[in-house]
Design an enzyme around this catalytic site. Structure first.
Site, PDB file in Angstrom:
ATOM      1  N   CYS A 174       8.261  -1.524 -17.225  1.00 44.14           N
ATOM      2  CA  CYS A 174       8.296  -1.708 -15.776  1.00 44.14           C
ATOM      3  C   CYS A 174       7.318  -0.764 -15.087  1.00 44.14           C
ATOM      4  O   CYS A 174       6.740   0.115 -15.728  1.00 44.14           O
ATOM      5  CB  CYS A 174       9.721  -1.534 -15.240  1.00 44.14           C
ATOM      6  SG  CYS A 174      10.209   0.155 -14.864  1.00 44.14           S
ATOM      7  N   CYS A 197      13.114   5.678 -19.345  1.00 42.38           N
ATOM      8  CA  CYS A 197      12.873   5.292 -17.943  1.00 42.38           C
ATOM      9  C   CYS A 197      14.216   5.004 -17.264  1.00 42.38           C
ATOM     10  O   CYS A 197      14.936   4.080 -17.651  1.00 42.38           O
ATOM     11  CB  CYS A 197      11.964   4.063 -17.887  1.00 42.38           C
ATOM     12  SG  CYS A 197      11.830   3.349 -16.226  1.00 42.38           S
ATOM     13  N   ASP A 239       0.823  -1.213   0.000  1.00 47.28           N
ATOM     14  CA  ASP A 239       0.000   0.000   0.000  1.00 47.28           C
ATOM     15  C   ASP A 239       0.858   1.264   0.000  1.00 47.28           C
ATOM     16  O   ASP A 239       0.409   2.310   0.417  1.00 47.28           O
ATOM     17  CB  ASP A 239      -0.928  -0.004   1.224  1.00 47.28           C
ATOM     18  CG  ASP A 239      -0.153   0.055   2.528  1.00 47.28           C
ATOM     19  OD1 ASP A 239       1.090  -0.067   2.480  1.00 47.28           O
ATOM     20  OD2 ASP A 239      -0.775   0.230   3.591  1.00 47.28           O
ATOM     21  N   ASN A 240       2.121   1.136  -0.460  1.00 46.35           N
ATOM     22  CA  ASN A 240       2.953   2.345  -0.459  1.00 46.35           C
ATOM     23  C   ASN A 240       3.942   2.319  -1.615  1.00 46.35           C
ATOM     24  O   ASN A 240       4.379   1.261  -2.061  1.00 46.35           O
ATOM     25  CB  ASN A 240       3.669   2.484   0.884  1.00 46.35           C
ATOM     26  CG  ASN A 240       4.656   1.365   1.112  1.00 46.35           C
ATOM     27  OD1 ASN A 240       5.802   1.444   0.676  1.00 46.35           O
ATOM     28  ND2 ASN A 240       4.222   0.294   1.751  1.00 46.35           N
ATOM     29  N   CYS A 279      -5.675   3.881   2.237  1.00 49.78           N
ATOM     30  CA  CYS A 279      -7.099   3.696   2.514  1.00 49.78           C
ATOM     31  C   CYS A 279      -7.529   4.440   3.766  1.00 49.78           C
ATOM     32  O   CYS A 279      -8.660   4.893   3.881  1.00 49.78           O
ATOM     33  CB  CYS A 279      -7.404   2.221   2.700  1.00 49.78           C
ATOM     34  SG  CYS A 279      -6.944   1.240   1.301  1.00 49.78           S
TER      35      CYS A 279
HETATM   36 ZN   LIG Z   1      10.886   1.230 -16.777  1.00 52.52          ZN
END
Ligand SMILES: [Zn+2]
Length: 252
Positions: free
Chosen positions: A170, A243, A127-128, A186
């Site tokens: 990715c 990237c 969740d992070n 949440c």
């Molecule tokens: Zn990438």
């Protein structure tokens, strides 16, 4: 497989896409799940019921009353217990055959390297963003497929990054690491309970397909769902040549 296993898994064995051979691959598989909360719960339960041989669950949190609205691996009687132990108990009730390794820890990147190295497939049910980015880098380096899910409010998404293929995009191609990423927990925004069930179950589905060798996965695509309108979209995801994560972690 013994007679009891042939019965337990008969509805999978009946599927030509899985069959005895595919089910045996599931029994031999080793899956790592990071996060035993909203997404990790349904993912872990379906993977255990489906007969995945070894499942490692990693999460440092304990079960809280506010979790029970959606984190279906946990029970009211488990409040205060480590989430990984709570989920392990529920999974074991579903399928005593499954070997479930419960790690109550928040894994650092070097620890993730150890855990990912011995896994066949990794599920990001965290969740992070720091964990998501670490897992992305580690899975890329070790060329392990990553099944990534997320859900907040009424919006969810899932994708498969199959790093066994050199041209695979990715997670950072989709969400660049330097991007100002607001933590969307949440606890602050709320989340619709069945949505985490939908996304977590989809993560289990993609994992089973990857292991069984079914090649119609979400690799190279992102699926988004709006649970208010029930509109689903799949967007093609291509590798971003700029990237920095792909550039620095790949040899090709
Ligand atoms: Zn990438």
């Amino acid at each position: 497989m013994n007679d009891s296993q042939l019965l337990r898994y008969s509805r999978h064995i009946l599927l030509p896409e899985i069959g005895i051979e595919g089910q045996q691959k599931l029994l031999d598989a080793n899956v790592l799940i990071i996060g035993a909360g909203g997404l990790g719960s349904p993912a872990a339960l379906f993977l255990a019921s489906s007969g995945i041989g070894t499942i490692t669950l990693c999460d440092d949190d304990t079960v809280d009353l506010t979790n029970l609205q959606r984190q279906i691996a946990h029970r009211t009687s488990h409040i205060g217990k480590a989430k990984v132990l709570s989920a392990q108990a529920t999974m074991f009730e579903l399928n005593p055959d499954a070997k479930i390794i419960a790690l109550q820890e928040r894994a650092t990147e070097s620890r993730l390297e150890q855990l990912v190295a011995v896994a066949d497939i990794v599920l990001d049910c965290s969740d992070n963003f720091p964990t998501r980015y670490s897992l992305n880098r580690v899975c890329m380096q070790l060329q392990k497929p990553l099944v990534s899910g997320a859900a907040t409010r009424f919006e969810g998404q899932i994708s498969v990054f199959d790093f066994r293929h050199a041209d695979c995009p990715c997670y950072a191609c989709l969400y660049p690491e330097q991007m100002e990423s607001e933590e969307t927990r949440c606890s602050m925004l709320g989340v619709f309970a069945p949505l985490v069930g939908i996304i977590g179950s989809m993560q289990a589905a993609e994992t089973l397909k990857l292991i069984a060798g079914i090649d119609t996965t979400l690799a190279g695509r992102v699926l988004t769902i709006n649970a208010l309108t029930m509109e689903m979209r799949t967007i093609k995801l291509v590798r971003d040549n700029q990237c920095p994560v792909c550039v620095s972690h790949r040899t090709n």
